[in-house]
Enzyme design. Structure first.
Site, PDB file in Angstrom:
ATOM      1  N   HIS A  46       0.870  -1.197   0.000  1.00  0.00           N
ATOM      2  CA  HIS A  46       0.000   0.000   0.000  1.00  0.00           C
ATOM      3  C   HIS A  46       0.897   1.234   0.000  1.00  0.00           C
ATOM      4  O   HIS A  46       0.969   2.001   0.965  1.00  0.00           O
ATOM      5  CB  HIS A  46      -0.943  -0.015   1.210  1.00  0.00           C
ATOM      6  CG  HIS A  46      -1.860  -1.193   1.198  1.00  0.00           C
ATOM      7  ND1 HIS A  46      -3.162  -1.125   0.768  1.00  0.00           N
ATOM      8  CD2 HIS A  46      -1.633  -2.484   1.523  1.00  0.00           C
ATOM      9  CE1 HIS A  46      -3.719  -2.315   0.840  1.00  0.00           C
ATOM     10  NE2 HIS A  46      -2.816  -3.159   1.300  1.00  0.00           N
ATOM     11  N   HIS A  50      -1.474   3.383  -5.302  1.00  0.00           N
ATOM     12  CA  HIS A  50      -1.581   1.919  -5.312  1.00  0.00           C
ATOM     13  C   HIS A  50      -3.012   1.474  -5.551  1.00  0.00           C
ATOM     14  O   HIS A  50      -3.958   2.208  -5.298  1.00  0.00           O
ATOM     15  CB  HIS A  50      -1.030   1.329  -4.017  1.00  0.00           C
ATOM     16  CG  HIS A  50      -1.836   1.635  -2.796  1.00  0.00           C
ATOM     17  ND1 HIS A  50      -1.697   2.792  -2.074  1.00  0.00           N
ATOM     18  CD2 HIS A  50      -2.829   0.945  -2.176  1.00  0.00           C
ATOM     19  CE1 HIS A  50      -2.531   2.793  -1.059  1.00  0.00           C
ATOM     20  NE2 HIS A  50      -3.255   1.694  -1.102  1.00  0.00           N
ATOM     21  N   ASP A  52      -5.785  -1.156  -4.348  1.00  0.00           N
ATOM     22  CA  ASP A  52      -6.184  -2.112  -3.318  1.00  0.00           C
ATOM     23  C   ASP A  52      -6.800  -3.331  -4.006  1.00  0.00           C
ATOM     24  O   ASP A  52      -7.569  -3.177  -4.962  1.00  0.00           O
ATOM     25  CB  ASP A  52      -7.275  -1.505  -2.415  1.00  0.00           C
ATOM     26  CG  ASP A  52      -6.709  -0.754  -1.220  1.00  0.00           C
ATOM     27  OD1 ASP A  52      -5.481  -0.670  -1.068  1.00  0.00           O
ATOM     28  OD2 ASP A  52      -7.530  -0.266  -0.411  1.00  0.00           O
ATOM     29  N   HIS A  56      -8.047  -7.282   0.486  1.00  0.00           N
ATOM     30  CA  HIS A  56      -7.614  -6.362   1.554  1.00  0.00           C
ATOM     31  C   HIS A  56      -8.761  -6.111   2.531  1.00  0.00           C
ATOM     32  O   HIS A  56      -8.545  -5.848   3.712  1.00  0.00           O
ATOM     33  CB  HIS A  56      -7.148  -5.051   0.914  1.00  0.00           C
ATOM     34  CG  HIS A  56      -6.675  -3.993   1.855  1.00  0.00           C
ATOM     35  ND1 HIS A  56      -5.754  -4.224   2.856  1.00  0.00           N
ATOM     36  CD2 HIS A  56      -6.987  -2.675   1.951  1.00  0.00           C
ATOM     37  CE1 HIS A  56      -5.531  -3.102   3.516  1.00  0.00           C
ATOM     38  NE2 HIS A  56      -6.270  -2.147   2.995  1.00  0.00           N
ATOM     39  N   HIS A 157     -15.158   0.767   2.104  1.00  0.00           N
ATOM     40  CA  HIS A 157     -14.497  -0.416   1.536  1.00  0.00           C
ATOM     41  C   HIS A 157     -15.517  -1.550   1.338  1.00  0.00           C
ATOM     42  O   HIS A 157     -15.474  -2.256   0.319  1.00  0.00           O
ATOM     43  CB  HIS A 157     -13.374  -0.901   2.466  1.00  0.00           C
ATOM     44  CG  HIS A 157     -12.080  -0.142   2.339  1.00  0.00           C
ATOM     45  ND1 HIS A 157     -11.790   0.970   3.081  1.00  0.00           N
ATOM     46  CD2 HIS A 157     -10.996  -0.346   1.538  1.00  0.00           C
ATOM     47  CE1 HIS A 157     -10.578   1.406   2.753  1.00  0.00           C
ATOM     48  NE2 HIS A 157     -10.083   0.632   1.825  1.00  0.00           N
ATOM     49  N   GLU A 169      -5.725   4.388  -4.535  1.00  0.00           N
ATOM     50  CA  GLU A 169      -5.516   5.331  -3.422  1.00  0.00           C
ATOM     51  C   GLU A 169      -4.149   5.991  -3.572  1.00  0.00           C
ATOM     52  O   GLU A 169      -3.281   5.490  -4.277  1.00  0.00           O
ATOM     53  CB  GLU A 169      -5.564   4.581  -2.080  1.00  0.00           C
ATOM     54  CG  GLU A 169      -6.954   4.038  -1.753  1.00  0.00           C
ATOM     55  CD  GLU A 169      -6.961   3.065  -0.566  1.00  0.00           C
ATOM     56  OE1 GLU A 169      -8.031   2.923   0.040  1.00  0.00           O
ATOM     57  OE2 GLU A 169      -5.928   2.442  -0.277  1.00  0.00           O
TER      58      GLU A 169
HETATM   59 ZN   LIG Z   1      -4.614   0.607   0.261  1.00  0.00          ZN
END
Ligand SMILES: [Zn+2]
Length: 205
Positions: A46, A50, A52, A56, A157, A169
């Site tokens: 992260h 990046h 996700d 995660h 999320h 992100e």
């Molecule tokens: Zn992340």
């Protein structure tokens, strides 16, 4: 023309508190008379800009190597969304008509990747659902998380998990004009991993 959305990766780049910052270990160095320079990178995945992976935030969800690459490549809108620090974006705060499957939301609430400020702005489940209803498959932000810093339930999320929308992100979008571009932000093919750093760029159409 290309806009680079990735912060510089160095020991100064901030990661989530408690996560592993990037460091370089030099095994061989031509400046020391060796025949090549060779180094090892240790870091959280992260890191900076990046992607996700769903695993995660979902226990049986896909890892980063299983993500469809088409998510990270193609037409994309960059939208500036003025918002106060620590606030959450609601659907009516995004005033631009959505006409691409990828949307980057520039909040300007996390201005310096080398200084971690905990009061960055976040998304809401309502906004993610609204963008999903408008055909969006990827959302990118200029903050370290799509949820607020202190959130443990991670409702935003969880909405990404439910809708299957991909997350980027840590993008740097300062001074990049609003508009429609081609996004290129491919994750590495890291087996089983929960994220991957990306070199995120917007190419003018
Ligand atoms: Zn992340």
């Amino acid at each position: 023309m290309i806009y680079d959305l990735s912060p510089l990766i160095s020991a100064r780049l901030q990661v989530w508190p408690g996560d592993t910052p990037p460091s370089r270990h030099i095994l061989l160095d031509m400046k020391q008379g060796q025949h090549i320079t060779l180094s090892t990178l240790q870091t959280t995945v992260h890191l900076g800009a990046h992607a996700d992976a769903p695993n995660h935030y979902g226990v049986h969800a896909p890892a980063i190597h299983e993500q469809n690459l088409e998510l990270y490549l193609g037409p994309c809108q960059l939208i500036r969304v003025p918002i106060a620090r620590g606030e959450c974006l609601l659907p009516d705060m995004v005033k631009v008509k959505i006409n691409t499957p990828r949307v980057l939301l520039a909040t300007d609430s996390y201005p310096d990747p080398e200084h971690f400020n905990e009061d960055f702005a976040a998304l809401t489940p309502q906004l993610v659902e609204s963008l999903f209803d408008q055909g969006v498959q990827l959302i990118g932000i200029d903050a370290p998380s799509v949820d607020l810093f202190g959130s443990k339930e991670l409702p935003v999320h969880q909405t990404f998990l439910k809708t299957g929308i991909a997350i980027l992100e840590g993008l740097v979008m300062k001074d990049i004009p609003e508009g429609t571009y081609e996004l290129i932000a491919l994750p590495l093919k890291l087996e089983g991993f929960d994220a991957s750093p990306v070199r995120a760029v917007l190419r003018t159409l």
